[in-house]
Design a protein around this motif. Structure first.
Motif, short mmCIF file in Angstrom:
data_model
loop_
_atom_site.label_atom_id
_atom_site.label_comp_id
_atom_site.label_asym_id
_atom_site.label_seq_id
_atom_site.Cartn_x
_atom_site.Cartn_y
_atom_site.Cartn_z
N CYS A 114 17.66 60.71 55.46
CA CYS A 114 17.49 59.75 56.55
C CYS A 114 16.05 59.23 56.60
O CYS A 114 15.82 58.03 56.79
CB CYS A 114 17.90 60.36 57.87
N VAL A 115 15.10 60.14 56.40
CA VAL A 115 13.69 59.72 56.34
C VAL A 115 13.50 58.76 55.18
O VAL A 115 12.86 57.71 55.32
CB VAL A 115 12.76 60.95 56.22
N LEU A 116 14.05 59.09 54.03
CA LEU A 116 13.94 58.22 52.86
C LEU A 116 14.61 56.88 53.12
O LEU A 116 14.06 55.84 52.77
CB LEU A 116 14.56 58.89 51.63
N GLY A 117 15.77 56.90 53.75
CA GLY A 117 16.47 55.65 54.04
C GLY A 117 15.64 54.71 54.90
O GLY A 117 15.52 53.51 54.61
N ARG A 118 15.03 55.26 55.94
CA ARG A 118 14.17 54.43 56.79
C ARG A 118 12.96 53.90 56.01
O ARG A 118 12.55 52.76 56.19
CB ARG A 118 13.75 55.22 58.04
N ALA A 119 12.42 54.72 55.12
CA ALA A 119 11.29 54.28 54.29
C ALA A 119 11.72 53.18 53.33
O ALA A 119 10.98 52.22 53.10
CB ALA A 119 10.71 55.47 53.52
N GLU A 120 12.90 53.31 52.75
CA GLU A 120 13.42 52.28 51.83
C GLU A 120 13.61 50.96 52.57
O GLU A 120 13.28 49.89 52.04
CB GLU A 120 14.73 52.74 51.20
N ILE A 121 14.13 51.02 53.78
CA ILE A 121 14.32 49.81 54.59
C ILE A 121 12.96 49.18 54.88
O ILE A 121 12.77 47.97 54.68
CB ILE A 121 15.07 50.12 55.89
N ALA A 127 17.20 49.31 47.13
CA ALA A 127 18.11 50.20 47.87
C ALA A 127 18.03 49.91 49.36
O ALA A 127 19.05 49.88 50.06
CB ALA A 127 17.79 51.67 47.58
N GLY A 128 16.83 49.69 49.86
CA GLY A 128 16.65 49.39 51.28
C GLY A 128 17.35 48.11 51.71
O GLY A 128 17.77 47.98 52.85
N SER A 129 17.51 47.18 50.77
CA SER A 129 18.19 45.91 51.11
C SER A 129 19.68 46.12 51.38
O SER A 129 20.32 45.26 51.98
CB SER A 129 17.99 44.88 50.00
N PHE A 130 20.21 47.25 50.95
CA PHE A 130 21.63 47.57 51.18
C PHE A 130 21.83 48.43 52.43
O PHE A 130 22.94 48.85 52.72
CB PHE A 130 22.22 48.30 49.96
N LEU A 131 20.74 48.70 53.15
CA LEU A 131 20.78 49.55 54.33
C LEU A 131 20.29 48.79 55.57
O LEU A 131 19.54 47.84 55.46
CB LEU A 131 19.90 50.78 54.12
N LYS A 132 20.71 49.31 56.72
CA LYS A 132 20.31 48.70 58.00
C LYS A 132 20.21 49.82 59.03
O LYS A 132 21.13 50.63 59.17
CB LYS A 132 21.34 47.67 58.42
N ALA A 133 19.06 49.86 59.74
CA ALA A 133 18.92 50.84 60.81
C ALA A 133 19.79 50.39 61.99
O ALA A 133 19.86 49.22 62.30
CB ALA A 133 17.45 50.94 61.25
#
Length: 134
Positions: A114-121, A127-133
């Motif tokens: 989850c920490v990595l996901g927020r950092a990627e966003i 990878a972050g472009s495929f995610l949304k908080a």
């Protein structure tokens, strides 16, 4: 759910390996890197309640990768064979987990993903472009 299955199926494109044209697909580094980004984002999206996936964005990107492979002379049958190969799927999981480790996260540690996901966003990575908080 059907869309997510399509995206997940697409992740297995990253396994473009086993013999003949499949070995060639595995060598297409830009395609493999794109598939890795989708794999990274997909696991994060599934593990983190406060992060969702941009499924249409991922699906569109995936279709673009498939188009690139076709433009390079790979047939749909060759791409599908690559996608469905279990060794290729396992190799992509290993690459994804190595990526997590390189970023200080672990595929087995929900919080670190989850920490990595927020950092990627925040960093606007592929990878972050495929995610949304949420």
């Amino acid at each position: 759910m059907r869309m997510m299955k399509t995206v997940i199926l697409g992740l297995t494109l990253a396994g473009f390996a086993a013999g003949g044209a499949q070995a060639g697909l595995k060598e297409e580094r830009d395609i493999t890197a794109g598939l890795l980004a989708i794999a990274v984002a997909d696991k994060i999206r599934r593990e983190c309640d406060d992060i969702s996936g941009r499924l249409w964005t991922a699906r569109s990107y995936l279709m673009g990768l498939k188009r690139i492979a076709r433009d390079r002379g790979y047939s749909d049958a060759e791409i599908d064979a690559f996608v469905n190969d279990s060794d290729n799927k396992a190799e992509m999981r290993e690459m994804r987990n190595a990526y997590y480790k390189s970023k200080g996260a672990s595929n087995l540690d929900h919080a670190s993903l989850c920490v990595l996901g927020r950092a990627e966003i925040a960093a606007h990575t592929r990878a972050g472009s495929f995610l949304k908080a949420k």
